[in-house]
Design a protein around this motif. Structure first.
Motif, PDB file in Angstrom:
ATOM      1  N   ARG A  13       0.833  -1.201   0.000  1.00 54.55           N
ATOM      2  CA  ARG A  13       0.000   0.000   0.000  1.00 54.55           C
ATOM      3  C   ARG A  13       0.871   1.256   0.000  1.00 54.55           C
ATOM      4  O   ARG A  13       0.642   2.189  -0.771  1.00 54.55           O
ATOM      5  CB  ARG A  13      -0.929   0.018   1.217  1.00 54.55           C
ATOM      6  CG  ARG A  13      -1.908   1.198   1.203  1.00 54.55           C
ATOM      7  CD  ARG A  13      -2.691   1.309   2.502  1.00 54.55           C
ATOM      8  NE  ARG A  13      -1.848   1.537   3.655  1.00 54.55           N
ATOM      9  CZ  ARG A  13      -1.265   2.706   3.959  1.00 54.55           C
ATOM     10  NH1 ARG A  13      -1.435   3.736   3.186  1.00 54.55           N
ATOM     11  NH2 ARG A  13      -0.517   2.820   5.027  1.00 54.55           N
ATOM     12  N   PHE A  16       2.548   1.595  -3.417  1.00 58.03           N
ATOM     13  CA  PHE A  16       1.580   2.008  -4.417  1.00 58.03           C
ATOM     14  C   PHE A  16       1.338   3.511  -4.323  1.00 58.03           C
ATOM     15  O   PHE A  16       1.392   4.227  -5.321  1.00 58.03           O
ATOM     16  CB  PHE A  16       0.264   1.246  -4.238  1.00 58.03           C
ATOM     17  CG  PHE A  16      -0.749   1.549  -5.295  1.00 58.03           C
ATOM     18  CD1 PHE A  16      -0.825   0.769  -6.426  1.00 58.03           C
ATOM     19  CD2 PHE A  16      -1.621   2.627  -5.169  1.00 58.03           C
ATOM     20  CE1 PHE A  16      -1.766   1.052  -7.425  1.00 58.03           C
ATOM     21  CE2 PHE A  16      -2.555   2.920  -6.145  1.00 58.03           C
ATOM     22  CZ  PHE A  16      -2.627   2.129  -7.275  1.00 58.03           C
ATOM     23  N   TYR A  20       2.307   6.384  -7.068  1.00 60.10           N
ATOM     24  CA  TYR A  20       1.203   7.200  -7.583  1.00 60.10           C
ATOM     25  C   TYR A  20       1.526   8.687  -7.433  1.00 60.10           C
ATOM     26  O   TYR A  20       1.338   9.473  -8.356  1.00 60.10           O
ATOM     27  CB  TYR A  20      -0.093   6.838  -6.860  1.00 60.10           C
ATOM     28  CG  TYR A  20      -1.304   7.505  -7.453  1.00 60.10           C
ATOM     29  CD1 TYR A  20      -1.885   7.014  -8.612  1.00 60.10           C
ATOM     30  CD2 TYR A  20      -1.859   8.636  -6.850  1.00 60.10           C
ATOM     31  CE1 TYR A  20      -2.990   7.628  -9.168  1.00 60.10           C
ATOM     32  CE2 TYR A  20      -2.965   9.252  -7.394  1.00 60.10           C
ATOM     33  CZ  TYR A  20      -3.528   8.746  -8.557  1.00 60.10           C
ATOM     34  OH  TYR A  20      -4.620   9.359  -9.102  1.00 60.10           O
ATOM     35  N   GLU A  26      -1.290   4.095 -13.485  1.00 59.35           N
ATOM     36  CA  GLU A  26      -1.714   2.907 -12.736  1.00 59.35           C
ATOM     37  C   GLU A  26      -1.136   1.621 -13.310  1.00 59.35           C
ATOM     38  O   GLU A  26      -0.741   0.727 -12.568  1.00 59.35           O
ATOM     39  CB  GLU A  26      -3.236   2.830 -12.671  1.00 59.35           C
ATOM     40  CG  GLU A  26      -3.826   3.847 -11.724  1.00 59.35           C
ATOM     41  CD  GLU A  26      -5.310   3.655 -11.516  1.00 59.35           C
ATOM     42  OE1 GLU A  26      -5.770   2.501 -11.553  1.00 59.35           O
ATOM     43  OE2 GLU A  26      -5.995   4.667 -11.333  1.00 59.35           O
ATOM     44  N   ILE A  29       2.395   1.033 -12.008  1.00 62.00           N
ATOM     45  CA  ILE A  29       2.644   0.919 -10.573  1.00 62.00           C
ATOM     46  C   ILE A  29       2.858  -0.525 -10.138  1.00 62.00           C
ATOM     47  O   ILE A  29       3.809  -0.822  -9.419  1.00 62.00           O
ATOM     48  CB  ILE A  29       1.505   1.576  -9.765  1.00 62.00           C
ATOM     49  CG1 ILE A  29       1.530   3.091 -10.009  1.00 62.00           C
ATOM     50  CG2 ILE A  29       1.651   1.279  -8.281  1.00 62.00           C
ATOM     51  CD1 ILE A  29       0.381   3.840  -9.370  1.00 62.00           C
ATOM     52  N   VAL A  30       1.982  -1.427 -10.556  1.00 65.45           N
ATOM     53  CA  VAL A  30       2.099  -2.819 -10.112  1.00 65.45           C
ATOM     54  C   VAL A  30       3.441  -3.421 -10.534  1.00 65.45           C
ATOM     55  O   VAL A  30       4.142  -4.006  -9.697  1.00 65.45           O
ATOM     56  CB  VAL A  30       0.907  -3.666 -10.595  1.00 65.45           C
ATOM     57  CG1 VAL A  30       1.144  -5.142 -10.301  1.00 65.45           C
ATOM     58  CG2 VAL A  30      -0.377  -3.191  -9.930  1.00 65.45           C
ATOM     59  N   VAL A  33       6.171  -1.956  -8.243  1.00 65.63           N
ATOM     60  CA  VAL A  33       6.149  -2.512  -6.885  1.00 65.63           C
ATOM     61  C   VAL A  33       6.713  -3.929  -6.885  1.00 65.63           C
ATOM     62  O   VAL A  33       7.541  -4.280  -6.043  1.00 65.63           O
ATOM     63  CB  VAL A  33       4.716  -2.481  -6.298  1.00 65.63           C
ATOM     64  CG1 VAL A  33       4.644  -3.265  -4.995  1.00 65.63           C
ATOM     65  CG2 VAL A  33       4.268  -1.042  -6.069  1.00 65.63           C
TER      66      VAL A  33
END
Length: 47
Positions: A13, A16, A20, A26, A29-30, A33
């Motif tokens: 979290r 992320f 952001y 978006e 981001i994944v 991470v």
């Protein structure tokens, strides 16, 4: 790195939200991470 679920959830979290705020889209981001955890180190803005 070994995490309990609650700890890992918090780290994901935070990461992320950080990506952001840095202006990542978006869909970027994944992978960012996951890449951070794959290499076991924090993301550096100089990257």
């Amino acid at each position: 790195m070994v995490f309990r679920y609650a700890g890992l959830k918090e780290y994901v979290r935070e990461d992320f939200e950080r990506f952001y705020r840095m202006g990542f889209r978006e869909e970027e981001i994944v992978p960012a991470v996951l890449d951070e955890y794959r290499h076991g180190e924090d993301f550096s803005v100089t990257e």
